[in-house]
Design a protein around this motif. Structure first.
Motif, PDB file in Angstrom:
ATOM      1  N   ILE A  44       2.013  -2.832  -2.830  1.00 40.01           N
ATOM      2  CA  ILE A  44       1.388  -3.548  -3.558  1.00 40.01           C
ATOM      3  C   ILE A  44       0.553  -3.019  -5.022  1.00 40.01           C
ATOM      4  O   ILE A  44      -0.163  -1.929  -4.633  1.00 40.01           O
ATOM      5  CB  ILE A  44       0.375  -4.451  -3.028  1.00 40.01           C
ATOM      6  CG1 ILE A  44       0.986  -5.362  -1.889  1.00 40.01           C
ATOM      7  CG2 ILE A  44      -0.631  -5.277  -3.715  1.00 40.01           C
ATOM      8  CD1 ILE A  44       0.169  -5.951  -0.751  1.00 40.01           C
ATOM      9  N   LEU A 150      -4.397  -9.942   3.835  1.00 36.24           N
ATOM     10  CA  LEU A 150      -3.374  -9.488   2.792  1.00 36.24           C
ATOM     11  C   LEU A 150      -2.712 -10.814   2.921  1.00 36.24           C
ATOM     12  O   LEU A 150      -1.807 -11.336   4.062  1.00 36.24           O
ATOM     13  CB  LEU A 150      -2.522  -8.304   3.004  1.00 36.24           C
ATOM     14  CG  LEU A 150      -1.311  -8.112   2.182  1.00 36.24           C
ATOM     15  CD1 LEU A 150      -1.575  -8.174   0.985  1.00 36.24           C
ATOM     16  CD2 LEU A 150      -0.679  -7.094   2.847  1.00 36.24           C
ATOM     17  N   SER A 151      -2.286 -11.506   2.015  1.00 35.34           N
ATOM     18  CA  SER A 151      -1.264 -12.844   1.820  1.00 35.34           C
ATOM     19  C   SER A 151      -0.209 -12.423   0.666  1.00 35.34           C
ATOM     20  O   SER A 151      -0.599 -11.802  -0.339  1.00 35.34           O
ATOM     21  CB  SER A 151      -1.921 -14.012   1.494  1.00 35.34           C
ATOM     22  OG  SER A 151      -2.341 -14.209   0.226  1.00 35.34           O
ATOM     23  N   ILE A 152       1.244 -12.800   1.040  1.00 32.68           N
ATOM     24  CA  ILE A 152       2.149 -12.471   0.032  1.00 32.68           C
ATOM     25  C   ILE A 152       2.921 -13.609  -0.050  1.00 32.68           C
ATOM     26  O   ILE A 152       3.386 -14.366   1.047  1.00 32.68           O
ATOM     27  CB  ILE A 152       3.068 -11.280   0.720  1.00 32.68           C
ATOM     28  CG1 ILE A 152       2.556 -10.128   0.809  1.00 32.68           C
ATOM     29  CG2 ILE A 152       4.253 -11.263  -0.550  1.00 32.68           C
ATOM     30  CD1 ILE A 152       3.113  -8.883   1.437  1.00 32.68           C
ATOM     31  N   SER A 158       0.553 -11.046  -4.463  1.00 32.70           N
ATOM     32  CA  SER A 158      -0.455 -10.962  -3.423  1.00 32.70           C
ATOM     33  C   SER A 158      -1.807 -11.187  -3.673  1.00 32.70           C
ATOM     34  O   SER A 158      -2.179 -10.856  -4.935  1.00 32.70           O
ATOM     35  CB  SER A 158      -0.083  -9.333  -2.938  1.00 32.70           C
ATOM     36  OG  SER A 158      -0.827  -8.381  -4.095  1.00 32.70           O
ATOM     37  N   VAL A 176       4.022  -7.247  -5.581  1.00 35.14           N
ATOM     38  CA  VAL A 176       4.611  -6.508  -4.379  1.00 35.14           C
ATOM     39  C   VAL A 176       6.031  -6.081  -4.856  1.00 35.14           C
ATOM     40  O   VAL A 176       6.809  -6.834  -5.431  1.00 35.14           O
ATOM     41  CB  VAL A 176       4.940  -7.445  -3.245  1.00 35.14           C
ATOM     42  CG1 VAL A 176       5.377  -6.861  -1.811  1.00 35.14           C
ATOM     43  CG2 VAL A 176       3.356  -8.342  -2.890  1.00 35.14           C
TER      44      VAL A 176
END
Length: 180
Positions: A44, A150-152, A158, A176
């Motif tokens: 990231i 963490l969110s993707i 991200s 990302v």
């Protein structure tokens, strides 16, 4: 009365059309994201840091020490080295920290960034309702422990939030990319 109904219907139609313009992820995006998550080999690179906007941060902004476009709650990282790399069950990072510390730092003040090098502890990975993924884990940076959220998204964007008992929380947002 007829004109009012037509005007209201037009407004409702425009609002409905604008509200439904959210783009749905393509099959290729979903497949790429799923492969990335399954391999756990990604990096990231953040474009923005989001420190907690405290009075002290606002004083720094008011002093003129920050570049134009930056605020107490949004600092551009473009051109600055930063990353969070996931390799299997390990995490490596160099994330510049902006915000207030709640303890003394090492002599010489070299502990300016958040640097992980080790295993992700208590890792949970969940699929979100928007077809993205959410990682939650603990990581160590020197003598500090961090809780990382963490969110993707399927568009390979991200958002990260890092909490520590020694620093005010900070968030990062970026892109990302797959790591070999």
């Amino acid at each position: 009365m007829n004109k009012k109904i037509i005007v209201y219907a037009g407004i409702i139609l425009m609002l409905w059309a604008c509200g439904s313009s959210k783009s749905q992820p393509t099959e290729a995006q979903l497949q790429t994201l799923n492969e990335l998550i399954d391999s756990r080999q990604f990096t990231i690179e953040s474009d923005w840091a989001h420190p907690q906007a405290t009075r002290a941060m606002q004083q720094i902004v008011n002093s003129g020490l920050m570049l134009p476009g930056n605020t107490a709650g949004n600092i551009s990282l473009v051109g600055n080295t930063n990353f969070l790399r996931v390799k299997g069950d390990s995490v490596f990072s160099y994330l510049p920290y902006f915000g207030e510390r709640q303890m003394q730092i090492d002599y010489g003040g070299r502990d300016n960034a958040i640097e992980f090098k080790g295993l992700m502890e208590d890792l949970t990975i969940e699929k979100t309702k928007n077809n993205g993924y959410k990682f939650v884990f603990n990581a160590k940076s020197g003598r500090e422990n961090f809780r990382v959220y963490l969110s993707i998204t399927p568009g390979l964007k991200s958002d990260m939030l890092l909490n520590s008992g020694s620093r005010f929380p900070i968030g990062y947002s970026g892109d990302v990319v797959k790591t070999e």
